[in-house]
Design a protein around this motif. Structure first.
Motif, PDB file in Angstrom:
ATOM      1  N   TYR A 304      49.892  80.139  19.696  1.00  0.00           N
ATOM      2  CA  TYR A 304      49.533  81.289  20.017  1.00  0.00           C
ATOM      3  C   TYR A 304      48.691  81.776  21.324  1.00  0.00           C
ATOM      4  CZ  TYR A 304      50.968  81.853  15.177  1.00  0.00           C
ATOM      5  OH  TYR A 304      51.891  81.799  13.830  1.00  0.00           O
ATOM      6  N   ILE A 307      50.445  81.177  24.561  1.00  0.00           N
ATOM      7  CA  ILE A 307      51.286  82.358  25.021  1.00  0.00           C
ATOM      8  C   ILE A 307      50.286  83.487  25.430  1.00  0.00           C
ATOM      9  CG2 ILE A 307      53.043  83.915  24.315  1.00  0.00           C
ATOM     10  CD1 ILE A 307      53.921  81.944  22.078  1.00  0.00           C
ATOM     11  N   GLY A 330      56.670  83.798  25.483  1.00  0.00           N
ATOM     12  CA  GLY A 330      56.961  84.569  24.335  1.00  0.00           C
ATOM     13  C   GLY A 330      58.195  84.400  23.639  1.00  0.00           C
ATOM     14  N   HIS A 333      60.124  81.613  20.316  1.00  0.00           N
ATOM     15  CA  HIS A 333      58.733  81.314  19.735  1.00  0.00           C
ATOM     16  C   HIS A 333      59.228  81.626  18.196  1.00  0.00           C
ATOM     17  CE1 HIS A 333      54.984  81.234  17.879  1.00  0.00           C
ATOM     18  NE2 HIS A 333      55.186  82.302  17.287  1.00  0.00           N
ATOM     19  N   TRP A 442      60.097  86.492  18.165  1.00  0.00           N
ATOM     20  CA  TRP A 442      59.365  86.270  19.692  1.00  0.00           C
ATOM     21  C   TRP A 442      57.780  86.700  19.602  1.00  0.00           C
ATOM     22  CZ3 TRP A 442      62.439  90.728  19.117  1.00  0.00           C
ATOM     23  CH2 TRP A 442      61.718  91.811  19.013  1.00  0.00           C
ATOM     24  N   ALA A 443      57.001  86.350  20.550  1.00  0.00           N
ATOM     25  CA  ALA A 443      55.577  86.920  20.551  1.00  0.00           C
ATOM     26  C   ALA A 443      55.453  87.830  21.766  1.00  0.00           C
ATOM     27  CB  ALA A 443      54.681  85.536  20.713  1.00  0.00           C
ATOM     28  N   GLY A 509      57.655  79.739  22.595  1.00  0.00           N
ATOM     29  CA  GLY A 509      57.159  80.627  23.318  1.00  0.00           C
ATOM     30  C   GLY A 509      56.682  80.365  24.924  1.00  0.00           C
ATOM     31  N   SER A 539      53.617  75.084  21.719  1.00  0.00           N
ATOM     32  CA  SER A 539      54.657  76.220  22.542  1.00  0.00           C
ATOM     33  C   SER A 539      55.707  75.782  23.426  1.00  0.00           C
ATOM     34  CB  SER A 539      53.593  77.203  23.271  1.00  0.00           C
ATOM     35  OG  SER A 539      52.846  76.044  24.252  1.00  0.00           O
TER      36      SER A 539
END
Lengths: 571, 219
Positions: A304, A307, A330, A333, A442-443, A509, A539
């Protein structure tokens, strides 16, 4: 104005499972390394307790001042407002999440690295799940094998090989890819429950094996063997038998004189010049702002924060966030489709299991229905799940058991009699399913929720999936058969799950790839348009295997670090 | 006084042997002063007990909480009920320390439950019959108690906190005399287990060991 520090060769952001490994090959190569960690050193003698309130209720070994303020928000569709989640165990400490994880330490299956091409080849393109953005990894299992080997020997992993250079040993995992040699330590001690489940699996024709663990099964590299006290989950190891990076690779890197650990350092930005290259990082420590210049940066925080830090590090060359000129940061992810997705099968036995002690990694695994280890023709999904029966049951969790429909109420006299008899007689299997990236998941940065510095937290958008719950439903059925064969009288579960919210196995991500239009980093983990910035951690992973990701994260981190050594030597 | 682990238990497993603990607690319960008893062993510990806490809920709410917890986990032939095992003390300790955010909700919720009792039966909740109490709790659990906001959430928290108090390490004030662990057959917190402590098909011998007071010397 930030205080400018002297330049170093490499600055590593985050000294957890990934960064804590990467520092060792860098330090061995003679590079000067600064390791910035948001937390500080834990003291196994004081900070770790055989205590469910300490570990599992108060989360005293799974949090930190920084992460508590930046837990992502979550929503299931783009037209929903994402809500911030209460907590996530990405930890601030030297050693990071490797301190409190279960230490199940797997290599991925060779199939995981080529899900797309292997699926097309075996079943045809129509078998690729709709909406998935899956691509083959830009490397093969064979490319990563030497680095898996480094992790098993330098971090310390216990297990039994099932395939040494193509020679199959059915005591180990017959489905694993070929490895160059045996594990450095035998598997963790077994116990009656594990033996019992192993026999039941064999009776069904499955190929059970003892799962590998980054926990010493015997003294190794100056640390003792596991004591099986049963407080591994969300707790640190009081005797340093768990091979967390704070007791393995980090101290060895420090002892070379080439790694300096800077604790309580809150990294705010990765800085770049007008050609897009990284110049160093800016961080806060004790209320002062510092700029640490470096020839190269390795970003090694939880998926997290990897990203988020890229998206926050905007500059004239990277106006949409570092490495995001093609909008890929992102994307791709996802969280792992495991118990956090709602996949669980629980069983009640007519006798005491006594799995109070042990460790979660003290278990038995079945891979017959994982990966592409069986023919999927006509099944309507690809991939599958590993199934793991294990020990370590804490008393509050044991008493908070479901009632398997045996008593009408979850409180009162009848219920009390029920748990008195059965709290020691039930267990839940750990089922982990191969998981792919999708365009509906997605992020990005949350438009509403900010941390105390005013920076947005990460926002996860995770839409519905079809393939993963189908696969998990199928394998849950196999788990039910396994429990039945072992003599369970009541079994609940079997649903495929609805998907994870936040995940302790967050993947993707900053995906690796050859094509900059569909990935963030190159095949060695370096950002396409910022080549002296490497990303390490979950990631960069392109798919999730039917197993825990940490050893793969660590093998990739070692490989990225070795590549950086070569690059800086040539410069 | 330092106590090295393993002196009198298998596998170096002893953490804090409760030699006098049951007596101490029983005396305390009789004296009505359990909250003031340091809830670790009287000796042989390397870790200072947490200081006694004042009850953040207050005596009236404590009474309602004790009555509710005793319906969730009643006293019977299998052992003491929740309140006699110190669950109210555990919940107060949690509310004073790491669970402070929940105090207003619990205070309000317990007051609401009591008001329902008085409105229906002219007696406070703690003075009702078990059947009357169970009916109110069942309505709370199923969200049918109009007077209580977020009744289902409140019930779930009462249930969860009762479980925590009953089955947590006695260090925190509940599980007095290891009553909770005896009930479910959890032998005790240890620093190491032997293969014998992982045998199936029969209850293990109870160790009555707390996870605090150990010398976590970490080698």
């Amino acid at each position: 104005m930030a205080i400018k520090l002297p330049e170093t060769d490499v600055v590593v952001v985050g000294l957890g499972a990934a960064g804590g490994v990467a520092v060792l090959p860098l330090a061995w190569a003679g590079l000067k390394v600064i390791g910035l960690e948001a937390g500080t050193w834990m003291n196994p003698g004081q900070d770790y307790k055989p205590d469910e309130i300490h570990n599992n209720v108060r989360s005293l070994v799974t949090t930190g001042n920084k992460v508590a303020n930046e837990v992502p928000t979550f929503r299931t569709a783009p037209d929903h407002v994402a809500r911030q989640q209460p907590r996530h165990p990405m930890m601030n400490a030297v050693g990071g999440t490797s301190i409190h994880y279960h230490a199940q330490s797997w290599r991925l299956n060779p199939w995981d690295f080529k899900v797309k091409s292997a699926t097309v080849q075996r079943y045809g393109a129509s078998y690729l799940p709709e909406g998935s953005t899956v691509e083959d990894w830009p490397l093969r299992y064979e490319d990563l094998e030497p680095f898996y080997d480094h992790i098993e020997y330098e971090v310390g992993v216990s297990g039994k090989a099932g395939n040494i250079k193509g020679k199959i040993d059915p005591v180990g995992n017959i489905f694993e890819g070929p490895r160059q040699r045996e594990y450095p330590m035998p598997p963790l001690r077994s116990c009656e429950f594990v033996d019992h489940m192993t026999q039941a699996a064999r009776a069904l024709g499955y190929h059970p094996y003892r799962g590998p663990a980054a926990i010493n099964s015997q003294p190794y590299q100056g640390r003792p063997g596991c004591a099986f006290h049963g407080w591994c989950d969300r707790g640190g190891c009081h005797i340093r038998a768990k091979s967390s990076t704070d007791v393995t690779t980090i101290p060895r890197a420090v002892s070379t004189g080439n790694l300096r650990v800077v604790d309580n350092a809150n990294v705010r930005r990765i800085e770049t010049d007008n050609t897009g290259k990284a110049t160093g990082v800016t961080y806060l420590r004790d209320g002062k702002e510092y700029f640490q210049p470096a020839r190269a940066v390795l970003l090694g925080t939880y998926a997290y924060e990897n990203i988020r830090l890229l998206l926050l590090s905007q500059s004239s060359f990277h106006p949409n966030g570092l490495g995001n000129n093609r909008g890929q940061v992102g994307k791709h992810h996802f969280g792992h489709w495991d118990i956090q997705a709602g996949v669980a099968v629980s069983a009640l036995f007519p006798f005491d299991l006594n799995i109070w002690y042990g460790a979660i990694a003290q278990g038995v695994m079945v891979d017959d229905w994982a990966d592409d280890n069986f023919d999927h023709k006509g099944l309507g999904f690809i991939g599958g799940s590993s199934m793991h029966a294990y020990t370590e049951k804490h008393p509050i969790a044991a008493a908070a058991m479901g009632t398997f429909g045996k008593v009408p109420k979850r409180w009162g006299s009848e219920w009390k009699r029920f748990i008195a008899e059965n709290a020691g007689r039930w267990t839940t299997a750990y089922i982990q399913t191969n998981t792919l990236p999708y365009s509906n998941t997605w992020a990005d940065l949350d438009p509403n929720v900010r941390d105390p510095f005013g920076d947005p937290v990460l926002r996860i958008t995770s839409g519905p999936k079809v393939n993963e719950p189908k696969a998990a439903t199928f394998t849950s059925g196999k788990m039910i058969e396994w429990f039945r064969a072992a003599g369970a009288t009541e079994i609940v579960g079997g649903q495929g799950g609805t998907g994870p919210v936040l995940s302790t196995h967050a993947h993707g991500g900053t995906r690796m790839g050859v094509n900059p239009a569909t990935s963030v980093t190159d095949p060695f983990g370096f950002v396409h348009d910022c080549p002296n910035l490497g990303v390490i951690g979950g990631s960069v992973m392109c798919t999730a295997g039917a197993r825990n990701p940490t050893q793969t994260i660590q093998a990739l981190a070692w490989r990225t670090a070795e590549q950086l050594v070569r690059t800086l030597r040539h410069a | 006084m330092n106590k090295k682990s393993g002196s009198n238990l298998p596998a170096g497993g002893s953490v804090n042997r409760g030699m006098n603990r049951r007596e101490l607690l029983e005396t305390g319960i009789k004296a009505g002063a359990v909250a003031l008893i340091p809830l670790v062993d009287s000796g042989c510990t390397t870790e200072a007990p947490p200081p006694p806490v004042a009850t953040p809920l207050g005596a009236d709410h404590d009474r309602t909480l004790a009555a509710a917890a005793d319906r969730i986990l009643p006293a019977d032939e299998l052992g003491p009920g929740a309140s006699a095992a110190g669950v109210v003390h555990y919940i107060n300790r949690s509310l004073a320390e790491w669970n402070q955010a929940e105090l207003p909700m619990l205070r309000q919720g317990l007051a609401d439950i009591n008001e329902v009792a008085i409105a229906r039966h002219s007696y406070e909740f703690a003075a009702l019959t078990a059947e009357q109490q169970d009916l109110i709790l069942t309505e709370l659990e199923t969200g049918r108690l109009d007077k209580v906001a977020n009744g289902q959430l409140l019930f779930n928290r009462l249930l969860r906190l009762t479980l925590e108090g009953m089955f947590s390490d006695p260090y925190y004030g509940g599980n007095a005399g290891y009553a909770g662990w005896d009930l479910i057959g959890y032998p005790g917190a240890v620093l190491a287990s032997t293969p014998d402590m992982q045998k199936m098909r029969a209850r293990l011998p109870m160790l009555h060991t707390s996870g605090h007071g150990a010398e976590h010397d970490g080698h």
